[in-house]
Write an enzyme that holds these catalytic residues in place. Sequence first.
Site, PDB file in Angstrom:
ATOM      1  N   CYS A 168      14.565   5.645   3.609  1.00  0.00           N
ATOM      2  CA  CYS A 168      14.443   5.344   2.131  1.00  0.00           C
ATOM      3  C   CYS A 168      13.190   6.119   1.540  1.00  0.00           C
ATOM      4  O   CYS A 168      12.166   6.036   2.184  1.00  0.00           O
ATOM      5  CB  CYS A 168      14.321   3.885   1.942  1.00  0.00           C
ATOM      6  SG  CYS A 168      14.332   3.177   0.392  1.00  0.00           S
ATOM      7  N   CYS A 204      18.376   0.628  -4.243  1.00  0.00           N
ATOM      8  CA  CYS A 204      17.374  -0.510  -4.055  1.00  0.00           C
ATOM      9  C   CYS A 204      16.609  -0.645  -5.138  1.00  0.00           C
ATOM     10  O   CYS A 204      15.599   0.120  -5.681  1.00  0.00           O
ATOM     11  CB  CYS A 204      16.492  -0.178  -2.810  1.00  0.00           C
ATOM     12  SG  CYS A 204      15.329  -1.282  -2.372  1.00  0.00           S
ATOM     13  N   ARG A 220      15.890  -8.936  -0.551  1.00  0.00           N
ATOM     14  CA  ARG A 220      14.637  -8.503   0.126  1.00  0.00           C
ATOM     15  C   ARG A 220      13.346  -9.528  -0.343  1.00  0.00           C
ATOM     16  O   ARG A 220      13.083  -9.432  -1.346  1.00  0.00           O
ATOM     17  CB  ARG A 220      14.163  -7.211   0.240  1.00  0.00           C
ATOM     18  CG  ARG A 220      12.854  -6.998   1.256  1.00  0.00           C
ATOM     19  CD  ARG A 220      12.617  -5.253   1.414  1.00  0.00           C
ATOM     20  NE  ARG A 220      14.163  -4.814   1.823  1.00  0.00           N
ATOM     21  CZ  ARG A 220      14.917  -3.822   1.287  1.00  0.00           C
ATOM     22  NH1 ARG A 220      14.089  -3.173   0.073  1.00  0.00           N
ATOM     23  NH2 ARG A 220      15.793  -3.375   1.626  1.00  0.00           N
ATOM     24  N   CYS A 274      -2.228   7.664  -9.502  1.00  0.00           N
ATOM     25  CA  CYS A 274      -1.137   7.663 -10.247  1.00  0.00           C
ATOM     26  C   CYS A 274      -1.528   7.677 -11.691  1.00  0.00           C
ATOM     27  O   CYS A 274      -2.282   6.895 -12.109  1.00  0.00           O
ATOM     28  CB  CYS A 274      -0.269   6.659  -9.597  1.00  0.00           C
ATOM     29  SG  CYS A 274       1.323   6.857 -10.777  1.00  0.00           S
ATOM     30  N   CYS A 282      10.831   3.081   4.991  1.00  0.00           N
ATOM     31  CA  CYS A 282      10.573   3.636   3.450  1.00  0.00           C
ATOM     32  C   CYS A 282       9.352   4.120   3.023  1.00  0.00           C
ATOM     33  O   CYS A 282       8.410   3.604   3.428  1.00  0.00           O
ATOM     34  CB  CYS A 282      10.896   2.265   2.558  1.00  0.00           C
ATOM     35  SG  CYS A 282      10.587   2.458   0.643  1.00  0.00           S
ATOM     36  N   CYS A 299       1.150   0.960 -14.924  1.00  0.00           N
ATOM     37  CA  CYS A 299       1.668  -0.278 -14.399  1.00  0.00           C
ATOM     38  C   CYS A 299       0.579  -1.271 -14.240  1.00  0.00           C
ATOM     39  O   CYS A 299      -0.195  -1.132 -13.293  1.00  0.00           O
ATOM     40  CB  CYS A 299       2.581  -0.121 -13.166  1.00  0.00           C
ATOM     41  SG  CYS A 299       3.802   1.374 -13.322  1.00  0.00           S
ATOM     42  N   CYS A 336      -0.368  -2.549 -10.559  1.00  0.00           N
ATOM     43  CA  CYS A 336      -0.611  -1.798  -9.341  1.00  0.00           C
ATOM     44  C   CYS A 336      -1.803  -1.454  -9.227  1.00  0.00           C
ATOM     45  O   CYS A 336      -2.661  -0.609  -9.885  1.00  0.00           O
ATOM     46  CB  CYS A 336       0.373  -0.529  -9.750  1.00  0.00           C
ATOM     47  SG  CYS A 336       0.583   0.533  -8.276  1.00  0.00           S
TER      48      CYS A 336
HETATM   49  N1  SAM Z   1       5.507   5.110  -7.914  1.00  0.00           N
HETATM   50  C1  SAM Z   1       7.001   4.776  -7.565  1.00  0.00           C
HETATM   51  C2  SAM Z   1       7.531   3.826  -8.464  1.00  0.00           C
HETATM   52  O1  SAM Z   1       6.649   3.330  -9.404  1.00  0.00           O
HETATM   53  O2  SAM Z   1       8.702   3.603  -8.715  1.00  0.00           O
HETATM   54  C3  SAM Z   1       6.902   4.096  -6.227  1.00  0.00           C
HETATM   55  C4  SAM Z   1       5.919   3.083  -5.660  1.00  0.00           C
HETATM   56  S1  SAM Z   1       5.657   1.685  -6.509  1.00  0.00           S
HETATM   57  C5  SAM Z   1       4.258   1.103  -5.706  1.00  0.00           C
HETATM   58  C6  SAM Z   1       6.965   0.554  -5.897  1.00  0.00           C
HETATM   59  C7  SAM Z   1       6.744  -0.682  -6.443  1.00  0.00           C
HETATM   60  O3  SAM Z   1       6.039  -1.665  -5.752  1.00  0.00           O
HETATM   61  C8  SAM Z   1       6.691  -1.147  -7.943  1.00  0.00           C
HETATM   62  O4  SAM Z   1       7.910  -0.579  -8.707  1.00  0.00           O
HETATM   63  C9  SAM Z   1       6.513  -2.512  -7.890  1.00  0.00           C
HETATM   64  O5  SAM Z   1       7.809  -3.334  -8.007  1.00  0.00           O
HETATM   65  C10 SAM Z   1       6.146  -2.811  -6.343  1.00  0.00           C
HETATM   66  N2  SAM Z   1       4.758  -3.369  -6.477  1.00  0.00           N
HETATM   67  C11 SAM Z   1       3.551  -2.502  -6.855  1.00  0.00           C
HETATM   68  N3  SAM Z   1       2.375  -3.042  -6.963  1.00  0.00           N
HETATM   69  C12 SAM Z   1       2.625  -4.241  -6.746  1.00  0.00           C
HETATM   70  C13 SAM Z   1       2.015  -5.539  -6.361  1.00  0.00           C
HETATM   71  N4  SAM Z   1       0.496  -5.668  -6.831  1.00  0.00           N
HETATM   72  N5  SAM Z   1       2.419  -6.641  -6.396  1.00  0.00           N
HETATM   73  C14 SAM Z   1       3.824  -6.675  -6.074  1.00  0.00           C
HETATM   74  N6  SAM Z   1       4.828  -5.574  -6.160  1.00  0.00           N
HETATM   75  C15 SAM Z   1       3.998  -4.529  -6.425  1.00  0.00           C
HETATM   76  C1  DTB Z   2       9.228  -3.102  -3.259  1.00  0.00           C
HETATM   77  O1  DTB Z   2      10.040  -3.531  -4.103  1.00  0.00           O
HETATM   78  N1  DTB Z   2       8.137  -3.470  -2.902  1.00  0.00           N
HETATM   79  C2  DTB Z   2       7.512  -2.525  -1.951  1.00  0.00           C
HETATM   80  C3  DTB Z   2       8.428  -1.379  -1.768  1.00  0.00           C
HETATM   81  N2  DTB Z   2       9.276  -1.795  -2.924  1.00  0.00           N
HETATM   82  C4  DTB Z   2       7.860  -0.086  -2.320  1.00  0.00           C
HETATM   83  C5  DTB Z   2       6.044  -2.215  -2.571  1.00  0.00           C
HETATM   84  C6  DTB Z   2       5.085  -3.337  -2.538  1.00  0.00           C
HETATM   85  C7  DTB Z   2       3.854  -3.218  -2.787  1.00  0.00           C
HETATM   86  C8  DTB Z   2       2.928  -4.213  -2.902  1.00  0.00           C
HETATM   87  C9  DTB Z   2       1.419  -3.704  -3.273  1.00  0.00           C
HETATM   88  C10 DTB Z   2       0.782  -2.581  -2.308  1.00  0.00           C
HETATM   89  O2  DTB Z   2       0.986  -2.887  -1.168  1.00  0.00           O
HETATM   90  O3  DTB Z   2       0.492  -1.658  -2.879  1.00  0.00           O
HETATM   91 FE1  SF4 Z   3       2.351   4.635 -10.062  1.00  0.00          FE
HETATM   92 FE2  SF4 Z   3       1.929   2.100  -9.029  1.00  0.00          FE
HETATM   93 FE3  SF4 Z   3       3.266   2.583 -11.348  1.00  0.00          FE
HETATM   94 FE4  SF4 Z   3       4.366   3.554  -9.018  1.00  0.00          FE
HETATM   95  S1  SF4 Z   3       4.119   1.434  -9.474  1.00  0.00           S
HETATM   96  S2  SF4 Z   3       4.430   4.544 -10.808  1.00  0.00           S
HETATM   97  S3  SF4 Z   3       2.521   4.042  -8.086  1.00  0.00           S
HETATM   98  S4  SF4 Z   3       1.109   2.930 -11.039  1.00  0.00           S
END
Ligand code: SAM
Ligand code: DTB
Ligand code: SF4
Length: 331
Positions: A133, A193, A265, A57, A101, A61, A64
């Site tokens: 979702c 959501c 959730r 990506c 989802c 973030c 992430c």
């Molecule tokens: N790329 C899209 C976005 O950012 O909306 C969708 C996928 S993104 C991984 C979805 C959500 O996962 C993020 O907004 C964040 O709240 C959660 N998330 C990602 N990495 C995480 C982590 N290491 N711990 C907890 N929540 C995480």
């Molecule tokens: C949300 O609030 N939590 C989920 C879902 N929406 C997409 C994602 C959590 C991701 C946790 C880190 C991972 O497994 O990559």
């Molecule tokens: Fe990309 Fe992760 Fe940010 Fe979603 S949360 S936009 S997958 S870097």
Amino acid sequence: MTIQSKSRNNWTVEEIENIYNQPLMELVFHAASVHRQNNQYNEVQVCTLLSIKTGGCSEDCAYCPQAARYTTGIDVHALMQTDEVLSYARKAAEAGSTRFCMGAAWREVRDNRDFDRVLEFVKEVNKLGMEVCCTLGMLTGDQAKKLADAGLYAYNHNLDTSPEYYGEIISTRTYADRLQTLEHVRKAGISVCCGGIVGLGETHHDRIQMLHTLATMPEHPESVPINALVSIKGTPLENQPKVDIWDMVRMIATARILMPKAMVRLSAGRASMSLAEQALCFMAGANSIFAGEKLLTTPNPDFEEDNAMFELLGLQPRVAFKEEHAGIHAH
Ligand code: SAM
Ligand code: DTB
Ligand code: SF4
């Protein structure tokens, strides 16, 4: 303590501070009371996540594992094929999930063949009788409409933290960008959501500000995921301390009081919580989880473990499309 049973969207920051800062046992009791007045307290929605496009990506973030700029050791994977997605979806349905989802590591959706394929996933998963979702990053109004027409039930798009702290966590998009996508989703008639993460280094005030943003939207999000940071080696937040369970309980309880009818959730972070800790979160008003051994890229308790937990705590899975069955529309 006055118990609100009608949803309000005119909460002030001060009111939220007073709720959030109550003595913990008082807060949990307050939240549990609101929960019982507004929802079936022993019912928990079981959702399953699938990462349909993993890693690579362009966003930054800080939490992430899927951001291309950090070296986190995940397996990068292009967009899945329809049959692969359907086989995961069938397994999730068989294991008792009622919401499926699909997550993609995209900054935003582009109008290309990948998007057409996602629309196909939505149509096909819908036929399995689960609430579908997606979480695909930013959307235009037109894209949201296409997803709705394909049968998308809900869209996940998190605000993650307060408007003030956002810039410390993400620099490649703004809070306003996030809010705009949420508006497009709402306008398309898709269930919203939207939640955030605890443990990014934010203050209690940041958490209160995020809850204020959510609880003062013209309509509350139908689902509010509260994630505990899963700290990932290679990301800027790799050394963040484990989130205190009392912080999760406080956040869940406050969300429940502010948004009485939302599905709150208990999202990322369950793999490192004990059953007793999770039970406290349910007592504080959490009524939805992600089930299945993986979230997007990190481990999660498996279906058997969660079934045993449900049995122990006397919880029951919520049926799909409950709002529609009851004649109350989610949007
Ligand atoms: N790329 C899209 C976005 O950012 O909306 C969708 C996928 S993104 C991984 C979805 C959500 O996962 C993020 O907004 C964040 O709240 C959660 N998330 C990602 N990495 C995480 C982590 N290491 N711990 C907890 N929540 C995480
Ligand atoms: C949300 O609030 N939590 C989920 C879902 N929406 C997409 C994602 C959590 C991701 C946790 C880190 C991972 O497994 O990559
Ligand atoms: Fe990309 Fe992760 Fe940010 Fe979603 S949360 S936009 S997958 S870097």
